[in-house]
Scaffold this motif. Sequence first.
Motif, short mmCIF file in Angstrom:
data_model
loop_
_atom_site.label_atom_id
_atom_site.label_comp_id
_atom_site.label_asym_id
_atom_site.label_seq_id
_atom_site.Cartn_x
_atom_site.Cartn_y
_atom_site.Cartn_z
N ASP A 42 0.82 -1.23 0.00
CA ASP A 42 0.00 0.00 0.00
C ASP A 42 0.85 1.27 0.00
OD1 ASP A 42 1.07 -0.14 2.51
OD2 ASP A 42 -0.82 0.07 3.61
N GLY A 43 2.20 1.11 -0.08
CA GLY A 43 3.07 2.29 -0.11
C GLY A 43 3.41 2.82 1.28
N TYR A 44 2.94 2.11 2.30
CA TYR A 44 3.21 2.51 3.69
C TYR A 44 4.04 1.45 4.40
CZ TYR A 44 -0.02 6.43 3.45
OH TYR A 44 -0.63 7.61 3.12
N PRO A 46 4.45 -0.68 7.79
CA PRO A 46 3.75 -1.01 9.03
C PRO A 46 4.62 -0.55 10.20
CG PRO A 46 4.75 -2.97 8.09
CD PRO A 46 4.96 -1.87 7.09
N LEU A 47 4.01 -0.02 11.22
CA LEU A 47 4.83 0.42 12.34
C LEU A 47 4.15 0.22 13.68
CD1 LEU A 47 3.59 3.40 13.27
CD2 LEU A 47 4.77 4.15 11.22
N VAL A 48 4.98 0.23 14.70
CA VAL A 48 4.47 0.34 16.06
C VAL A 48 5.09 1.58 16.64
CG1 VAL A 48 4.42 -0.64 18.38
CG2 VAL A 48 4.14 -2.14 16.41
N LEU A 156 -6.90 11.48 6.47
CA LEU A 156 -6.13 12.71 6.22
C LEU A 156 -4.63 12.49 6.36
CD1 LEU A 156 -8.54 15.12 8.08
CD2 LEU A 156 -7.96 15.28 5.65
N GLY A 157 -4.23 11.59 7.26
CA GLY A 157 -2.80 11.33 7.47
C GLY A 157 -2.59 10.42 8.66
N SER A 158 -1.44 9.72 8.65
CA SER A 158 -1.19 8.68 9.65
C SER A 158 -1.19 9.22 11.08
CB SER A 158 0.16 8.02 9.36
OG SER A 158 0.22 7.62 8.02
N ASP A 159 -0.75 10.47 11.28
CA ASP A 159 -0.60 11.00 12.64
C ASP A 159 -1.83 11.77 13.12
OD1 ASP A 159 1.96 10.01 12.90
OD2 ASP A 159 2.93 11.88 12.27
N GLY A 173 -0.52 -0.35 12.65
CA GLY A 173 -0.94 -0.09 11.26
C GLY A 173 0.01 0.95 10.68
N ARG A 174 -0.55 2.04 10.15
CA ARG A 174 0.29 3.16 9.70
C ARG A 174 0.62 4.09 10.87
NH1 ARG A 174 -2.97 6.27 6.66
NH2 ARG A 174 -4.75 4.88 6.62
N GLY A 175 0.18 3.69 12.06
CA GLY A 175 0.32 4.54 13.24
C GLY A 175 -1.04 5.09 13.64
N PRO A 199 11.02 16.26 4.64
CA PRO A 199 9.77 15.60 4.25
C PRO A 199 9.74 14.13 4.66
CG PRO A 199 10.74 16.83 2.42
CD PRO A 199 11.78 16.77 3.50
N THR A 200 8.63 13.73 5.26
CA THR A 200 8.49 12.35 5.77
C THR A 200 8.79 11.31 4.68
OG1 THR A 200 6.85 13.16 7.33
CG2 THR A 200 6.87 10.79 6.94
N PRO A 201 8.23 11.44 3.45
CA PRO A 201 8.50 10.41 2.43
C PRO A 201 10.00 10.25 2.14
CG PRO A 201 6.69 11.83 1.72
CD PRO A 201 7.29 12.46 2.94
N GLN A 202 10.76 11.37 2.21
CA GLN A 202 12.21 11.31 1.95
C GLN A 202 12.91 10.45 3.00
OE1 GLN A 202 13.99 15.23 1.70
NE2 GLN A 202 16.04 14.39 1.37
N VAL A 203 12.47 10.56 4.23
CA VAL A 203 13.12 9.79 5.31
C VAL A 203 12.76 8.31 5.20
CG1 VAL A 203 13.33 9.53 7.81
CG2 VAL A 203 13.19 11.81 6.80
N TYR A 204 11.49 8.04 4.85
CA TYR A 204 11.11 6.63 4.63
C TYR A 204 11.87 6.05 3.44
CZ TYR A 204 7.45 6.20 8.16
OH TYR A 204 6.77 6.10 9.35
N ALA A 205 12.09 6.85 2.40
CA ALA A 205 12.85 6.37 1.23
C ALA A 205 14.29 6.07 1.65
CB ALA A 205 12.82 7.42 0.11
#
Length: 322
Positions: A42-44, A46-48, A156-159, A173-175, A199-205
Motif C-alpha cells: 500500500d506504499g506505507y 507497518p509500524l508500532v 487525512l494522514g497517519s498522525d 498499522g500506519r500509526g 519531508p516524511t517520504p524522503q526519510v522513509y525512502a
Amino acid sequence: MTFAGPLRGYGARLAAAPPPSVRARAPGKVNLALRVGPLGDDGYHPLVSVFQAVALFEEVTATQVPPGTGITLTVDGPQSAAVPTDATNLAWRAAELLATHTGVEPDVALHVRKGVPVAGGMAGGSADAAATLVACDTLWETGVPRADLAEIAAALGSDVPFCVLGHTAVGTGRGHLLTPAMTRGEFHWAFAASDRGLPTPQVYAAFDSLARTASPVVGIEEDTALMQALRAGDPAALGAALHNDLQEAALSVRPELARTVEIAREAGALGAIVSGSGPTVAALARSRPHALAIAATWTAEGAADTVWTATGPAHGARVVAS
Ligand code: C5P
C-alpha cells in the motif's frame, strides 16, 4: 404597549455581533518509540509507535462565512511563511472531508496559529487537521461521533488520529490504530528544531535504501521497559528506553543532527532522539529547569534554529472557546 423600540435596539445589536466562531487546539507529538517494518504493497510501512502528546499546541479558529463562500485559510505564528494556505494544506482538506462526510456545504474561514515546529517530525500539520475537525464539527453542529472522527482523521494522514486523541498511546498499522497507554506524572522535554523541514517520504525512502532487514513482524514486545517506565512515571527509565528506527535514515539525510543528539546527552539529557522522521531532536530532561538548560546549550552551540520546551502528556484536540 409596543415592542418596536426594544426590538429595533436588539436588531441593531445583532447586526453588529461578530459571526459565530469556534477555536480549537490540538497538540504536537513526540515518538517515544518508533519501530518500522518493511515497505508494504500500500506504499506505507507497518509500524508500532508509542506516541506522547506534548504541550505545544496548534490553534485553529473556524469562523462562519456566508453560504457559497467556500473555504479560506490564513496562518500566523513561528515559521508560518513556510505553510501553504491553499487546498494542499491539511487543515483545508480536513474541513473539506468533514463537509463531504456530513453533507454540509464547506463554507468556513480557517485561521491557524502555529505552535509546533513546521515540518519537524512533531505532527504540526496533523495537529492543524485534528483541531480543524473538532472546530468545524462544533461550528457546523454536525455532532460526528468520536469513532467516525477518528476514521476521517486517518484518511487525512497517519498522525492525525493521534492528534485528535492526545495523551500517550500505542499506534499500529500506519500509526493510526490507537490504544491509550497508562502513564503517571509529567515528563519534561526540550526540542531542537530546524528551519529546513525534512519531508516524511524522503526519510522513509532513505530507510528503504539503507536496506535494513527490518523485522517483518513489528511488535510492541521490545518496548516493555518503556511501558513500565511510563506507568511508573520514571523519567530516567523512559530516557533509557527511547528508540527510533527512523533515526539512522534521518541522520543519513541530515548528518549534522548526530551532533544535536550528542549535545543533549552531554547536557545530561536522560535520553535524546530524532523525533519521528525529524529533523527535530527531542531530549528528555529531569525537570523543567533542566529542559531549559538543554535548550540553552543547543542555542549556545548553534545546533538549532529554534528551541522549544514542553511537558507531556498533553490533551488531544478540543474546543477552547466558541
Ligand atoms: O500518512 P502521511 O500522509 O503522513 O504519510 C506521508 C508519507 O510518509 C507517505 O506517503 C509514505 O511515503 C510515508 N509513510 C510510510 N509509512 C507510514 C507512514 C508514512 O511510508 N507508516
